[in-house]
Design a protein around this motif. Sequence first.
Motif, PDB file in Angstrom:
ATOM      1  N   SER A  15      45.362  19.968  44.382  1.00 39.81           N
ATOM      2  CA  SER A  15      44.765  19.564  43.102  1.00 39.81           C
ATOM      3  C   SER A  15      43.281  19.241  43.256  1.00 39.81           C
ATOM      4  O   SER A  15      42.682  18.652  42.372  1.00 39.81           O
ATOM      5  CB  SER A  15      45.516  18.360  42.531  1.00 39.81           C
ATOM      6  N   ASP A  16      42.678  19.663  44.349  1.00 35.33           N
ATOM      7  CA  ASP A  16      41.271  19.429  44.625  1.00 35.33           C
ATOM      8  C   ASP A  16      40.398  20.089  43.551  1.00 35.33           C
ATOM      9  O   ASP A  16      40.451  21.309  43.375  1.00 35.33           O
ATOM     10  CB  ASP A  16      40.925  20.001  46.008  1.00 35.33           C
ATOM     11  N   PRO A  17      39.593  19.302  42.815  1.00 36.52           N
ATOM     12  CA  PRO A  17      38.737  19.877  41.762  1.00 36.52           C
ATOM     13  C   PRO A  17      37.743  20.915  42.297  1.00 36.52           C
ATOM     14  O   PRO A  17      37.408  21.860  41.590  1.00 36.52           O
ATOM     15  CB  PRO A  17      37.992  18.673  41.189  1.00 36.52           C
ATOM     16  N   ALA A  18      37.290  20.758  43.526  1.00 40.44           N
ATOM     17  CA  ALA A  18      36.353  21.731  44.100  1.00 40.44           C
ATOM     18  C   ALA A  18      37.014  23.096  44.235  1.00 40.44           C
ATOM     19  O   ALA A  18      36.364  24.133  44.072  1.00 40.44           O
ATOM     20  CB  ALA A  18      35.849  21.244  45.458  1.00 40.44           C
ATOM     21  N   GLN A  19      38.289  23.114  44.526  1.00 41.83           N
ATOM     22  CA  GLN A  19      39.023  24.373  44.631  1.00 41.83           C
ATOM     23  C   GLN A  19      39.063  25.084  43.274  1.00 41.83           C
ATOM     24  O   GLN A  19      38.842  26.289  43.196  1.00 41.83           O
ATOM     25  CB  GLN A  19      40.434  24.100  45.137  1.00 41.83           C
ATOM     26  N   LEU A  20      39.308  24.334  42.222  1.00 42.03           N
ATOM     27  CA  LEU A  20      39.314  24.910  40.877  1.00 42.03           C
ATOM     28  C   LEU A  20      37.925  25.428  40.508  1.00 42.03           C
ATOM     29  O   LEU A  20      37.792  26.512  39.935  1.00 42.03           O
ATOM     30  CB  LEU A  20      39.809  23.880  39.857  1.00 42.03           C
ATOM     31  N   ASP A  21      36.884  24.672  40.846  1.00 38.10           N
ATOM     32  CA  ASP A  21      35.510  25.121  40.595  1.00 38.10           C
ATOM     33  C   ASP A  21      35.250  26.465  41.266  1.00 38.10           C
ATOM     34  O   ASP A  21      34.657  27.361  40.671  1.00 38.10           O
ATOM     35  CB  ASP A  21      34.492  24.102  41.125  1.00 38.10           C
ATOM     36  N   ALA A  22      35.707  26.603  42.508  1.00 40.40           N
ATOM     37  CA  ALA A  22      35.499  27.851  43.252  1.00 40.40           C
ATOM     38  C   ALA A  22      36.243  29.010  42.609  1.00 40.40           C
ATOM     39  O   ALA A  22      35.698  30.117  42.505  1.00 40.40           O
ATOM     40  CB  ALA A  22      35.943  27.671  44.710  1.00 40.40           C
ATOM     41  N   ILE A  23      37.466  28.778  42.164  1.00 45.28           N
ATOM     42  CA  ILE A  23      38.249  29.830  41.504  1.00 45.28           C
ATOM     43  C   ILE A  23      37.531  30.313  40.252  1.00 45.28           C
ATOM     44  O   ILE A  23      37.388  31.517  40.022  1.00 45.28           O
ATOM     45  CB  ILE A  23      39.660  29.327  41.156  1.00 45.28           C
ATOM     46  N   VAL A  24      37.069  29.390  39.435  1.00 44.22           N
ATOM     47  CA  VAL A  24      36.409  29.748  38.176  1.00 44.22           C
ATOM     48  C   VAL A  24      35.106  30.495  38.443  1.00 44.22           C
ATOM     49  O   VAL A  24      34.826  31.521  37.811  1.00 44.22           O
ATOM     50  CB  VAL A  24      36.182  28.498  37.301  1.00 44.22           C
ATOM     51  N   LYS A  25      34.328  30.022  39.417  1.00 46.62           N
ATOM     52  CA  LYS A  25      33.042  30.665  39.720  1.00 46.62           C
ATOM     53  C   LYS A  25      33.229  32.124  40.158  1.00 46.62           C
ATOM     54  O   LYS A  25      32.564  33.029  39.656  1.00 46.62           O
ATOM     55  CB  LYS A  25      32.322  29.871  40.806  1.00 46.62           C
ATOM     56  N   VAL A  26      34.156  32.361  41.064  1.00 45.16           N
ATOM     57  CA  VAL A  26      34.420  33.724  41.542  1.00 45.16           C
ATOM     58  C   VAL A  26      35.023  34.574  40.424  1.00 45.16           C
ATOM     59  O   VAL A  26      34.667  35.743  40.256  1.00 45.16           O
ATOM     60  CB  VAL A  26      35.335  33.695  42.787  1.00 45.16           C
ATOM     61  N   SER A  27      35.920  33.990  39.639  1.00 41.98           N
ATOM     62  CA  SER A  27      36.566  34.723  38.545  1.00 41.98           C
ATOM     63  C   SER A  27      35.564  35.182  37.501  1.00 41.98           C
ATOM     64  O   SER A  27      35.674  36.291  36.978  1.00 41.98           O
ATOM     65  CB  SER A  27      37.633  33.853  37.882  1.00 41.98           C
ATOM     66  N   GLU A  28      34.595  34.338  37.193  1.00 46.78           N
ATOM     67  CA  GLU A  28      33.585  34.721  36.200  1.00 46.78           C
ATOM     68  C   GLU A  28      32.837  35.979  36.639  1.00 46.78           C
ATOM     69  O   GLU A  28      32.628  36.893  35.839  1.00 46.78           O
ATOM     70  CB  GLU A  28      32.602  33.569  35.976  1.00 46.78           C
ATOM     71  N   VAL A  29      32.463  36.039  37.893  1.00 43.26           N
ATOM     72  CA  VAL A  29      31.730  37.198  38.420  1.00 43.26           C
ATOM     73  C   VAL A  29      32.631  38.432  38.433  1.00 43.26           C
ATOM     74  O   VAL A  29      32.264  39.501  37.922  1.00 43.26           O
ATOM     75  CB  VAL A  29      31.185  36.904  39.833  1.00 43.26           C
ATOM     76  N   ASN A  30      33.828  38.298  39.005  1.00 45.57           N
ATOM     77  CA  ASN A  30      34.743  39.437  39.097  1.00 45.57           C
ATOM     78  C   ASN A  30      35.180  39.931  37.722  1.00 45.57           C
ATOM     79  O   ASN A  30      35.242  41.137  37.474  1.00 45.57           O
ATOM     80  CB  ASN A  30      35.969  39.080  39.935  1.00 45.57           C
ATOM     81  N   ASN A  31      35.492  39.010  36.832  1.00 46.16           N
ATOM     82  CA  ASN A  31      35.962  39.399  35.508  1.00 46.16           C
ATOM     83  C   ASN A  31      34.879  40.108  34.703  1.00 46.16           C
ATOM     84  O   ASN A  31      35.168  41.066  33.980  1.00 46.16           O
ATOM     85  CB  ASN A  31      36.501  38.189  34.753  1.00 46.16           C
ATOM     86  N   ALA A  32      33.640  39.662  34.823  1.00 42.39           N
ATOM     87  CA  ALA A  32      32.538  40.335  34.128  1.00 42.39           C
ATOM     88  C   ALA A  32      32.410  41.780  34.615  1.00 42.39           C
ATOM     89  O   ALA A  32      32.241  42.702  33.821  1.00 42.39           O
ATOM     90  CB  ALA A  32      31.233  39.572  34.352  1.00 42.39           C
ATOM     91  N   ARG A  33      32.533  41.965  35.913  1.00 43.68           N
ATOM     92  CA  ARG A  33      32.425  43.299  36.515  1.00 43.68           C
ATOM     93  C   ARG A  33      33.566  44.212  36.075  1.00 43.68           C
ATOM     94  O   ARG A  33      33.383  45.408  35.875  1.00 43.68           O
ATOM     95  CB  ARG A  33      32.411  43.153  38.045  1.00 43.68           C
ATOM     96  N   LEU A  34      34.753  43.638  35.886  1.00 40.70           N
ATOM     97  CA  LEU A  34      35.950  44.431  35.581  1.00 40.70           C
ATOM     98  C   LEU A  34      36.276  44.527  34.085  1.00 40.70           C
ATOM     99  O   LEU A  34      37.251  45.168  33.708  1.00 40.70           O
ATOM    100  CB  LEU A  34      37.158  43.836  36.317  1.00 40.70           C
TER     101      LEU A  34
END
Length: 144
Positions: A15-34
């Motif tokens: 439940s580490d908030p930093a882990q969620l931050d990392a997921i969202v940050k990477v997802s934003e980049v990948n999702n925009a590309r796809l």
Amino acid sequence: MQLYHLVYYSRRVSSDPAQLDAIVKVSEVNNARLGISGALFANEAHFFQLLEGPRDALNDRLRVIMADDRHAYMALTLFEVLSYRLFSDWRMARLDGADSQVARIFRAYAADVTSPDKMAGPVIWQMIDEMSKAVLAGFSADPS
């Protein structure tokens, strides 16, 4: 191009908030590309995510998510043709926090089942529709 949406539910390993931050940050980049849009709901124990986009891109993301060790259990609860995007302005809307409007909607729908993966497709779609309306009304998420 035909668009689809998928919904999955998983248990969080941490439940580490930093882990969620990392997921969202990477997802934003990948999702925009796809060409993917969507929203990730997270509480301390679970992820519940809606992704919208081309079928091949969604399949690719689903394979990545299934291999991700931040998920202890995953259930695909919906994968079907999309009539319209609910989160067209968000590459990854982040919906978290126990007191958010979205969290209250999630709890209300999940209250009668042992886990969200037991919900039927139409119920999931109704819940997500309510969540998207809450987000669009200004609750819990910032456009990315």
